[in-house]
Design a protein around this motif. Sequence first.
Motif, short mmCIF file in Angstrom:
data_model
loop_
_atom_site.label_atom_id
_atom_site.label_comp_id
_atom_site.label_asym_id
_atom_site.label_seq_id
_atom_site.Cartn_x
_atom_site.Cartn_y
_atom_site.Cartn_z
N GLY A 127 0.81 -1.23 0.00
CA GLY A 127 0.00 0.00 0.00
C GLY A 127 0.83 1.26 0.00
N LYS B 72 6.28 3.25 -2.77
CA LYS B 72 6.17 4.64 -3.21
C LYS B 72 7.53 5.34 -3.08
CE LYS B 72 1.23 4.90 -2.14
NZ LYS B 72 0.23 5.28 -1.14
N TRP C 246 4.02 9.53 -8.85
CA TRP C 246 2.80 10.11 -8.27
C TRP C 246 3.14 11.51 -7.80
CZ3 TRP C 246 0.19 8.29 -3.05
CH2 TRP C 246 -1.16 8.67 -3.04
N GLN D 284 3.36 11.63 -1.75
CA GLN D 284 4.37 10.75 -1.18
C GLN D 284 5.64 10.72 -2.05
OE1 GLN D 284 0.95 7.84 -0.12
NE2 GLN D 284 2.59 7.24 1.28
N ASN E 120 0.38 7.43 -11.55
CA ASN E 120 -0.81 7.41 -10.70
C ASN E 120 -1.46 8.79 -10.68
OD1 ASN E 120 -2.51 6.02 -8.86
ND2 ASN E 120 -1.39 6.84 -7.09
N GLU E 121 -2.76 8.82 -10.96
CA GLU E 121 -3.57 10.03 -10.77
C GLU E 121 -3.08 11.22 -11.58
OE1 GLU E 121 -3.92 10.54 -6.53
OE2 GLU E 121 -5.00 8.67 -6.29
N ASN F 29 -2.99 4.55 -13.67
CA ASN F 29 -3.97 4.27 -12.61
C ASN F 29 -4.61 5.57 -12.15
OD1 ASN F 29 -5.02 2.34 -10.66
ND2 ASN F 29 -3.74 3.32 -9.10
N HIS G 268 -12.37 3.77 -5.43
CA HIS G 268 -12.68 4.17 -4.05
C HIS G 268 -14.10 4.73 -4.10
CE1 HIS G 268 -8.67 3.50 -2.57
NE2 HIS G 268 -8.17 4.21 -3.55
N TRP H 200 -8.51 -2.27 -1.41
CA TRP H 200 -7.47 -1.45 -0.76
C TRP H 200 -7.44 -1.75 0.74
CZ3 TRP H 200 -3.58 -0.17 -3.35
CH2 TRP H 200 -2.64 0.76 -2.86
N TRP I 248 -7.15 2.93 5.10
CA TRP I 248 -6.73 4.34 4.96
C TRP I 248 -7.90 5.29 5.15
CZ3 TRP I 248 -7.01 7.89 0.47
CH2 TRP I 248 -7.99 7.51 -0.45
C1 XIL Z 1 -2.91 5.65 0.59
C2 XIL Z 1 -2.39 4.70 1.65
O1 XIL Z 1 -3.27 3.61 1.79
C3 XIL Z 1 -2.25 5.45 2.96
O2 XIL Z 1 -1.69 4.62 3.96
C4 XIL Z 1 -1.36 6.67 2.76
O3 XIL Z 1 -1.31 7.43 3.96
C5 XIL Z 1 -1.91 7.54 1.64
O4 XIL Z 1 -2.05 6.75 0.47
N1 XIL Z 1 -4.89 6.35 -4.04
C6 XIL Z 1 -3.70 5.70 -4.18
C7 XIL Z 1 -3.05 5.08 -3.01
O5 XIL Z 1 -3.23 5.52 -5.30
O6 XIL Z 1 -1.66 5.11 -3.11
C8 XIL Z 1 -3.49 5.73 -1.73
O7 XIL Z 1 -2.95 4.98 -0.65
C9 XIL Z 1 -4.99 5.78 -1.66
C10 XIL Z 1 -5.54 6.63 -2.79
#
Ligand code: XIL
Length: 678
Positions: free
Chosen positions: A229, A233, A270, A273, A323-324, A367, A402, A479, A487
């Motif tokens: 998770g 990163k 990303w 992070q 990502n995103e 993603n 999500h 997730w 999270w």
């Molecule tokens: C989240 C983790 O689960 C958390 O522990 C962290 O604090 C923040 O990131 N989209 C993503 C994931 O692509 O990497 C994220 O994960 C949740 C939203």
Amino acid sequence: MRALPRLAIAALLVAIPAAAVTVTVAAHAADDPTPITVLTSDFEDGTVQGWAGRSAETLAHSTAQAHGGTGSLLVSGRTAAWQGPSLDVLNTFEKGTAYTISVWVRMASGSDNARLSVERRTGGVAAYDQVVGNTAVTSGSWVNLTGRYTLASDVEFLRVYVETSSTTGSFHIDDVTASYVPALPIQTGIPSVKDVVTEFPVGAAITGAEIVTEHGQLLNKHFDSVTPGNALKWDATEPSENTFTYAQADPLMAYAKANNLAVRGHTLVWHNQTPAWVFTGADGQPMTATAEDKELLLARLENHIRNVAAHYGTDIGVWDVVNEVIDESQSDGNRRSNWYNVTGLDYIRTAFRVAREVAPHAKLCINDYNTNVAAKRDFLFNLVSTLKAEGVPIDCVGHQMHINVNWPTIAETESMLTKFIPLNIDQQITEMDVSIYTSNSENFTTPPADRLLKQAYVYRDMFALFRKYPGEITSVTLWGLADDNTWLDTFPVTRKDAPLLFDTRLQAKQAYWGVVDPSKIETSPSPSSPSASVSTSVSPSASVSTSVSPSTSVSPSTSVSPSASVSPSTGTSSCAVTYRVTGSWPGGFQGEVKIGNTGTNALTGWNLNWSFTGGQKITQLWGGTPAQTGTAVTVTNASWNGNVPAGGSTTFGFLGSWTGTNPVPTAFTLNGTACAIL
Ligand code: XIL
């Protein structure tokens, strides 16, 4: 190293005379959810109760402030934000047990953000686990930080500590506790998710906590695949330039290998992070869109991917390469991240090119979240089409998913999937969870039964949808493993959520049965009546439970609805509507409409009408199907919320656009009957 059984640890703790801990060891049955407190620091005895600074800061007992009683702990003389009070919990916390840690914090003066963390060391190497993230604190009031922590590895050093994010101001802490609810054995007699859903691998995101004790057993029983998770990163793998560390990921990867679990690598690029140094130019200034900064940033990106992807080689079969990257509020749909601002779309091109070179075996994904939202979906589609036409090696689109119990609809999700079919690439559901909350203002201490039931239907319907597309969807990942580690407990606001298939004690939820055998979903909303009948044929319109009291006042209309969809029995039909604007921004708003059935007839289908006199337009709606002609709006029930028993209610939400003003509708009719407005 930790090896002591829990009772031995408890005995040892009680024997420490000056210990800041008191241990409540009661004879609890294994299934008794009463928490066992293993640590209490109330600072009522005039001492610092075993707490120490992380460096040379000063810790003292204080009566200037107290959360409870008359004493607290004051930390002063801090010379860095990371300095603060810490407590040794090496002999208190047991590996694999999920502890809830709570601490009250108050600044002595001024304000800052406080956070709660754990420092652990193995073989002399330190790691820092955040338990509660930055939380605003002032000198005006006490603020509580509560989070869950599970130690997942053997350690020789373990301390809980509080720090701040920016200032070195003095602060107080008080009434610190840590407790756990004893684990239950996992249910071994139920079907494994992976044996039931065979169209594609099913996975779970993991942190260290999921690979030990009962969590590891649950993971192995139900899942084919895992996604670290956080451990892969950028902040975890390359915290400073060209210094690569795999301390977080290696144990997870070793576990996956030993247990034959496939691994999705998340994520190479990303905007979150990612350490600040990445976007700092050679001159020490934040990078801008200069040729020099662009070259440096792309070189850093290439170096990062070459190292991280190569470190795990073929052990990682799928990578979320970027990502995103989409932001549908931009006219071109491109997120204005530092990556984009400095390199345009070249960071995406570089990332895929390098990932393909280093990991030619791996599926490479782009993603994103909310890919069901039409505008976002279409921008993503267009971007992937364009880049693929250029030859950028994109193999797969990842839909994070999500979602929540009311949103999105199945139809919208199906449109998301079918949209990408012409691109002839894989699609993966990469981060699915189903929040029990439908707005940021809700907060439940215990998940309401009706939400859990709705959630079961969402899991049922979503998995049924995914399984209709086995040729397109090549994996579905949740997730998280169970509700004890999600999270969503801290995102988008801090509150307990319950978005997964297993509960906080690792037991199968209704949601699990939604995936595995929907005929076993209990339609009774009350979890306290386990004898409630188990439905053998769950109709898609199975009733959603009530939340409006049957005594809800005002039945404005005695007229019987002309609509044939109301039960033909001789009861009354009346309704009460609550319309709320839950968020508003220039030109757009989010609304929520609750329909209460205040009559004595059950509804077996409904349509709600109102007029948007300000010319507002519904752009998106969840929990129903909208139709709008001019100012006239009609919303018809979704498949799962058409049945509303007498005294019951259902809620739907929507996004709308407005210009000028956004007046609240003044009249609603349900199946032709005028409703009271609450
Ligand atoms: C989240 C983790 O689960 C958390 O522990 C962290 O604090 C923040 O990131 N989209 C993503 C994931 O692509 O990497 C994220 O994960 C949740 C939203």
